[in-house]
Design an enzyme around this catalytic site. Sequence first.
Site, PDB file in Angstrom:
ATOM      1  N   CYS A 110       4.201  -0.831 -12.515  1.00 30.67           N
ATOM      2  CA  CYS A 110       4.559   0.284 -13.393  1.00 30.67           C
ATOM      3  C   CYS A 110       5.790  -0.115 -14.212  1.00 30.67           C
ATOM      4  O   CYS A 110       6.707   0.674 -14.418  1.00 30.67           O
ATOM      5  CB  CYS A 110       4.802   1.568 -12.602  1.00 30.67           C
ATOM      6  SG  CYS A 110       5.954   1.400 -11.225  1.00 30.67           S
TER       7      CYS A 110
ATOM      8  N   ALA B 159       0.779  -1.237   0.000  1.00 30.52           N
ATOM      9  CA  ALA B 159       0.000   0.000   0.000  1.00 30.52           C
ATOM     10  C   ALA B 159       0.810   1.287   0.000  1.00 30.52           C
ATOM     11  O   ALA B 159       0.305   2.320  -0.456  1.00 30.52           O
ATOM     12  CB  ALA B 159      -0.956   0.010   1.196  1.00 30.52           C
TER      13      ALA B 159
ATOM     14  N   ASP C  78       4.858  -8.728   5.969  1.00 25.54           N
ATOM     15  CA  ASP C  78       5.400  -9.165   4.690  1.00 25.54           C
ATOM     16  C   ASP C  78       4.236  -9.694   3.855  1.00 25.54           C
ATOM     17  O   ASP C  78       3.540 -10.617   4.267  1.00 25.54           O
ATOM     18  CB  ASP C  78       6.433 -10.263   4.915  1.00 25.54           C
ATOM     19  CG  ASP C  78       7.162 -10.677   3.632  1.00 25.54           C
ATOM     20  OD1 ASP C  78       6.558 -10.605   2.543  1.00 25.54           O
ATOM     21  OD2 ASP C  78       8.334 -11.090   3.723  1.00 25.54           O
TER      22      ASP C  78
ATOM     23  N   ASP D 133      -0.427  -4.063  -6.028  1.00 27.63           N
ATOM     24  CA  ASP D 133       0.357  -3.145  -6.845  1.00 27.63           C
ATOM     25  C   ASP D 133       1.805  -3.368  -6.444  1.00 27.63           C
ATOM     26  O   ASP D 133       2.334  -2.703  -5.560  1.00 27.63           O
ATOM     27  CB  ASP D 133      -0.085  -1.707  -6.605  1.00 27.63           C
ATOM     28  CG  ASP D 133       0.610  -0.732  -7.526  1.00 27.63           C
ATOM     29  OD1 ASP D 133       0.530  -0.907  -8.753  1.00 27.63           O
ATOM     30  OD2 ASP D 133       1.253   0.209  -7.018  1.00 27.63           O
TER      31      ASP D 133
ATOM     32  N   PRO E 290       2.963   4.449  -0.916  1.00 26.57           N
ATOM     33  CA  PRO E 290       2.752   5.478   0.112  1.00 26.57           C
ATOM     34  C   PRO E 290       1.299   5.712   0.513  1.00 26.57           C
ATOM     35  O   PRO E 290       1.030   6.502   1.400  1.00 26.57           O
ATOM     36  CB  PRO E 290       3.338   6.727  -0.538  1.00 26.57           C
ATOM     37  CG  PRO E 290       3.100   6.515  -1.998  1.00 26.57           C
ATOM     38  CD  PRO E 290       3.294   5.036  -2.232  1.00 26.57           C
ATOM     39  N   GLY E 291       0.335   5.085  -0.183  1.00 23.01           N
ATOM     40  CA  GLY E 291      -1.050   5.169   0.265  1.00 23.01           C
ATOM     41  C   GLY E 291      -2.036   5.782  -0.710  1.00 23.01           C
ATOM     42  O   GLY E 291      -3.227   5.868  -0.405  1.00 23.01           O
ATOM     43  N   SER E 292      -1.575   6.199  -1.884  1.00 21.07           N
ATOM     44  CA  SER E 292      -2.498   6.866  -2.810  1.00 21.07           C
ATOM     45  C   SER E 292      -3.609   5.930  -3.277  1.00 21.07           C
ATOM     46  O   SER E 292      -4.780   6.335  -3.380  1.00 21.07           O
ATOM     47  CB  SER E 292      -1.731   7.436  -4.011  1.00 21.07           C
ATOM     48  OG  SER E 292      -0.975   6.427  -4.654  1.00 21.07           O
ATOM     49  N   LYS E 293      -3.281   4.678  -3.526  1.00 20.56           N
ATOM     50  CA  LYS E 293      -4.306   3.739  -3.992  1.00 20.56           C
ATOM     51  C   LYS E 293      -5.214   3.305  -2.846  1.00 20.56           C
ATOM     52  O   LYS E 293      -6.426   3.134  -3.038  1.00 20.56           O
ATOM     53  CB  LYS E 293      -3.654   2.529  -4.657  1.00 20.56           C
ATOM     54  CG  LYS E 293      -2.863   2.873  -5.915  1.00 20.56           C
ATOM     55  CD  LYS E 293      -2.192   1.653  -6.508  1.00 20.56           C
ATOM     56  CE  LYS E 293      -1.328   2.040  -7.694  1.00 20.56           C
ATOM     57  NZ  LYS E 293      -0.149   2.857  -7.292  1.00 20.56           N
TER      58      LYS E 293
END
Length: 519
Positions: A250, A129, A179, A197, A131-134
């Site tokens: 990405c 997750a 983990d 992701d 840095p948290g944007s999703k």
Amino acid sequence: MVSDWRAHAAESELAKLVAQLRPGELDIWLDSATPRLPETVRMNPCRQDVEWTRSELLQMGATPIEWFTGTGGAFTLPWEKAKCPDEELRLKIQALHSTGRITQQEAASMMPVQALDVQPNHRVLDLCAAPGSKATQIAELLDGQGLVVANEPNPGRANHLVSNTQRSGHLNMVVVREDGRNFPRVAQPGFDRILVDAPCTGSGTTRKNTDVWRKWKPLHGEHMSRLQAGILSRGALLLRPGGRMVYSTCSIDPQENEQVVEIVLERFPWLSLTEVNREEMFPGLKTRQGMTELTKSCIRVWNDENDGSGFFIAIFTQTEIEHDSARATRTHPRDEGREPIPIEPKPPGQNDLRIAEQDDLMLFDEWDIDSQGLTMWRRGHFAHISTEGIRDWMWATPRLTAKNRLYPGGHWQPMRVLQAGQPVWKLRGEHNRLVSTGLHVLADRVQKHRFEIDETLLKRLLNGEEPGRSTLGDVFQSERDGGILLNYAGENIPAWLAGKLSLMMPKSEQFILKWKLEL
């Protein structure tokens, strides 16, 4: 210092990979893979002033990202990423982001959550997750219902994840540090949606990470694919039948994309790739299918075809419809008919997040807050508030281990939970005050210790004044020392009242108020 990025990129190992993947199209790709990305943002629809935010973005020249179908909207700003030419606009965008009204996020990074098809009341796991944007994008889609478990194994990145969840202000988010390859078992039926992701080489991010041109090597994808397959495999076991799991990177390297998908499909025959209409899912966005026969249902996005970054998405469905719950929530066949062995949980440590005790719950009474649907937690000097769904499913419900042992519920173990919901109060001795993180969700429930103020007093406070109590109106004279909530024109403003009145707002929130009041 590289003077000609186009020429530098053409000599890279990454360019050789693209020449193999897209014969005859390398020059077209290079022309789009070297310029810097535009600045893009996602708007938080859960804020009361969302229409004001939208209006301000449009006045800055923002244009909607047409393929984005989320509830808040997403926008492209008229400058390059991190290159705002106007200092005033830069400060405004910074304040909007810091206060959680927008999230500065690359456009392609918004795609995986859109593919996840999150519905109200879903339990969603974001296995990678930070840095948290999703994760915050998922919470926005849930709009206070269901829950999001945001996981990050690295301590430093996990702290960053906590900061971003606090910035967004959602009460249905849980931050854990595990983990992803060994994420603990959860209560039945498992997760409705899982996002992986995955960590990757970032070979699709050349427009923001120029080091990729120099550092990327073919063997990096091979090494990374083992980690990716391990995390995705754990997700497969936590996904309930009928649930959806999205795998994304990405990267443009098939070793990290199609190859990982094929490994996981072979490993778990009850997973299938989901056929989707790419045009309906991302209207107006040019996408391509996966590069092998087995992965044609996957989605590829290339830099040159959408003025963005390269991205890969695979959508899986758990097809064991004859079962009611995820594999990692069920009794193993060897243990069927045997009673699980109870586990005695360890008492929470001094720094662990624990459920509130009766004395803590008096905060609801003190502020006359309707606590229906809410749960209070304590850690250190802070009291947190979350939705009760987090308590009921993640804390109170028994959880079975792979060795037929049973955590009886009433604690977080074996999961390491860093935050549930939002810190709402800071306690100082016998006094307490509201903090800004969860305030926009809870402010309307506060019935005591709140005061309407006029514009004159608010301007004085925003200008740094701390007027003495005796100079304030009669309503302040009988108020107890401690935190209070001020209100002006629908704006909720935490403050501290003792011998004088002081604002308890972050500088970014003060900046927003001054902006609105044109100070």
